[in-house]
Design a protein around this motif. Structure first.
Motif, PDB file in Angstrom:
ATOM      1  N   HIS A 149       0.164  52.648  72.950  1.00 40.87           N
ATOM      2  CA  HIS A 149       0.566  51.353  72.401  1.00 40.87           C
ATOM      3  C   HIS A 149       0.268  51.170  70.914  1.00 40.87           C
ATOM      4  N   GLU A 150      -0.440  52.069  70.300  1.00 42.73           N
ATOM      5  CA  GLU A 150      -0.746  51.928  68.876  1.00 42.73           C
ATOM      6  C   GLU A 150       0.215  52.729  68.004  1.00 42.73           C
ATOM      7  N   GLY A 151       1.408  52.977  68.490  1.00 44.64           N
ATOM      8  CA  GLY A 151       2.443  53.575  67.665  1.00 44.64           C
ATOM      9  C   GLY A 151       2.515  55.085  67.690  1.00 44.64           C
ATOM     10  N   LYS A 152       2.021  55.719  68.748  1.00 47.25           N
ATOM     11  CA  LYS A 152       2.124  57.178  68.863  1.00 47.25           C
ATOM     12  C   LYS A 152       2.810  57.537  70.164  1.00 47.25           C
ATOM     13  N   LEU A 153       3.680  58.500  70.047  1.00 43.75           N
ATOM     14  CA  LEU A 153       4.375  59.028  71.215  1.00 43.75           C
ATOM     15  C   LEU A 153       4.016  60.504  71.320  1.00 43.75           C
ATOM     16  N   PHE A 154       3.708  60.959  72.525  1.00 41.27           N
ATOM     17  CA  PHE A 154       3.329  62.347  72.759  1.00 41.27           C
ATOM     18  C   PHE A 154       4.307  62.972  73.740  1.00 41.27           C
ATOM     19  N   PHE A 155       4.672  64.207  73.469  1.00 35.87           N
ATOM     20  CA  PHE A 155       5.525  64.969  74.371  1.00 35.87           C
ATOM     21  C   PHE A 155       4.816  66.284  74.659  1.00 35.87           C
ATOM     22  N   ALA A 156       4.511  66.513  75.927  1.00 29.43           N
ATOM     23  CA  ALA A 156       3.859  67.756  76.345  1.00 29.43           C
ATOM     24  C   ALA A 156       4.853  68.561  77.158  1.00 29.43           C
ATOM     25  N   LYS A 157       4.871  69.873  76.931  1.00 24.52           N
ATOM     26  CA  LYS A 157       5.788  70.711  77.711  1.00 24.52           C
ATOM     27  C   LYS A 157       5.151  72.062  77.998  1.00 24.52           C
ATOM     28  N   ASP A 158       5.768  72.761  78.908  1.00 21.93           N
ATOM     29  CA  ASP A 158       5.304  74.064  79.385  1.00 21.93           C
ATOM     30  C   ASP A 158       3.944  73.932  80.066  1.00 21.93           C
ATOM     31  N   ASN A 159       3.992  73.339  81.247  1.00 25.40           N
ATOM     32  CA  ASN A 159       2.785  73.095  82.032  1.00 25.40           C
ATOM     33  C   ASN A 159       2.126  74.410  82.432  1.00 25.40           C
ATOM     34  N   ILE A 160       0.842  74.535  82.144  1.00 27.62           N
ATOM     35  CA  ILE A 160       0.080  75.735  82.491  1.00 27.62           C
ATOM     36  C   ILE A 160      -1.135  75.406  83.344  1.00 27.62           C
ATOM     37  N   TYR A 161      -1.213  74.165  83.837  1.00 30.54           N
ATOM     38  CA  TYR A 161      -2.363  73.755  84.630  1.00 30.54           C
ATOM     39  C   TYR A 161      -2.490  74.625  85.869  1.00 30.54           C
ATOM     40  N   ASP A 162      -3.680  75.123  86.089  1.00 32.62           N
ATOM     41  CA  ASP A 162      -3.956  75.964  87.250  1.00 32.62           C
ATOM     42  C   ASP A 162      -5.067  75.309  88.066  1.00 32.62           C
ATOM     43  N   PRO A 163      -4.728  74.729  89.207  1.00 32.60           N
ATOM     44  CA  PRO A 163      -5.744  74.035  89.998  1.00 32.60           C
ATOM     45  C   PRO A 163      -6.792  74.965  90.606  1.00 32.60           C
ATOM     46  N   SER A 164      -6.547  76.259  90.591  1.00 35.51           N
ATOM     47  CA  SER A 164      -7.499  77.173  91.222  1.00 35.51           C
ATOM     48  C   SER A 164      -8.853  77.145  90.510  1.00 35.51           C
ATOM     49  N   GLY A 165      -8.893  76.839  89.233  1.00 35.03           N
ATOM     50  CA  GLY A 165     -10.163  76.742  88.515  1.00 35.03           C
ATOM     51  C   GLY A 165     -11.037  75.652  89.100  1.00 35.03           C
ATOM     52  N   MET A 166     -10.454  74.505  89.405  1.00 37.64           N
ATOM     53  CA  MET A 166     -11.210  73.410  90.006  1.00 37.64           C
ATOM     54  C   MET A 166     -11.621  73.763  91.428  1.00 37.64           C
ATOM     55  N   GLU A 167     -10.749  74.452  92.150  1.00 41.59           N
ATOM     56  CA  GLU A 167     -11.098  74.860  93.509  1.00 41.59           C
ATOM     57  C   GLU A 167     -12.307  75.799  93.508  1.00 41.59           C
ATOM     58  N   LEU A 168     -12.339  76.742  92.568  1.00 39.99           N
ATOM     59  CA  LEU A 168     -13.487  77.643  92.455  1.00 39.99           C
ATOM     60  C   LEU A 168     -14.755  76.881  92.130  1.00 39.99           C
ATOM     61  N   TYR A 169     -14.644  75.902  91.253  1.00 40.73           N
ATOM     62  CA  TYR A 169     -15.800  75.090  90.883  1.00 40.73           C
ATOM     63  C   TYR A 169     -16.350  74.343  92.098  1.00 40.73           C
ATOM     64  N   VAL A 170     -15.473  73.748  92.896  1.00 43.74           N
ATOM     65  CA  VAL A 170     -15.905  73.017  94.088  1.00 43.74           C
ATOM     66  C   VAL A 170     -16.527  73.983  95.103  1.00 43.74           C
ATOM     67  N   GLN A 171     -15.966  75.186  95.250  1.00 46.06           N
ATOM     68  CA  GLN A 171     -16.554  76.185  96.150  1.00 46.06           C
ATOM     69  C   GLN A 171     -17.961  76.557  95.701  1.00 46.06           C
ATOM     70  N   GLU A 172     -18.154  76.750  94.402  1.00 43.59           N
ATOM     71  CA  GLU A 172     -19.482  77.058  93.874  1.00 43.59           C
ATOM     72  C   GLU A 172     -20.464  75.934  94.182  1.00 43.59           C
ATOM     73  N   LEU A 173     -20.017  74.686  94.020  1.00 44.48           N
ATOM     74  CA  LEU A 173     -20.884  73.551  94.323  1.00 44.48           C
ATOM     75  C   LEU A 173     -21.248  73.515  95.805  1.00 44.48           C
ATOM     76  N   ASN A 174     -20.282  73.820  96.674  1.00 45.03           N
ATOM     77  CA  ASN A 174     -20.555  73.840  98.111  1.00 45.03           C
ATOM     78  C   ASN A 174     -21.542  74.947  98.481  1.00 45.03           C
ATOM     79  N   GLU A 175     -21.382  76.118  97.856  1.00 40.15           N
ATOM     80  CA  GLU A 175     -22.327  77.217  98.097  1.00 40.15           C
ATOM     81  C   GLU A 175     -23.731  76.838  97.628  1.00 40.15           C
ATOM     82  N   ARG A 176     -23.805  76.187  96.490  1.00 39.49           N
ATOM     83  CA  ARG A 176     -25.101  75.742  95.970  1.00 39.49           C
ATOM     84  C   ARG A 176     -25.737  74.730  96.909  1.00 39.49           C
TER      85      ARG A 176
END
Length: 191
Positions: free
Chosen positions: A152-179
């Protein structure tokens, strides 16, 4: 169950209260060809879209940095001062140059209490002023390969070429469960 293949079943008639298109009468005065490309989504669809945004980490830091380079390869900015009518042609030209097919369906969510919208990219460009003047606005399609965020302060953002990999978060949660198994006194942040 709702998903992107059946989300059009979760639409409502245009609201009687004002929307990003103005009053109900102003929406009704739009050309029929335009109204045929715009749908108001109900609360079930709104809940689904908001949960989808959260789970896919579509938005990261908000406001001045809504997209992360961990999620997208390319992030472009456009300073536009959307409240000035003379800037609207520049804004529409910038949106047009994103090379998104006019017929692509996109979702529009605003930070106000507006209903989420489903519309074609062509209508998003056509009514950009109306969509962006109301505040923070997110536009994306089901692929999440690209997204537009109007701050709302006068900036527009355009993001493209999605590279998000959810497996990183899954590994993190697995590590927490093991701990947690190894050290029962460990306070798991997600439980």
């Amino acid at each position: 169950m709702i998903d992107f293949s059946n989300i059009k079943q979760f639409t409502t008639p245009r609201p009687d209260k004002p929307s990003v298109f103005g009053t109900a009468a102003e929406f009704d005065a739009l050309p029929e060809t335009h109204k045929a490309q715009i749908w108001f989504l109900d609360t079930t669809a709104a809940k689904f879209l908001n949960e989808f945004i959260d789970h896919t980490c579509l938005l990261s830091d908000g406001g001045w940095a809504p997209f992360s380079y961990k999620n997208y390869k390319i992030i472009e900015e456009f300073e536009h001062a959307v409240d000035l009518h003379e800037n609207i042609p520049l804004l529409k030209k910038w949106m047009y140059s994103r090379s998104i097919p006019f017929s692509n369906y996109v979702f529009v969510l605003t930070d106000s209490n507006e209903q989420p919208l489903l519309m074609t990219w062509k209508m998003a460009i056509k009514y950009a002023f109306d969509l962006f003047i109301s505040g923070d606005t997110l536009i994306f399609d089901p692929t999440i390969n690209w997204a537009v965020y109007n701050y709302h302060e006068g900036k527009l953002f355009f993001a493209k070429d999605n590279i998000y990999d959810p497996s990183g978060m899954e590994l993190y949660v697995q590590e927490l469960n093991e701990r947690k198994k190894k050290y029962p006194q460990f306070r798991h942040p997600y439980l």
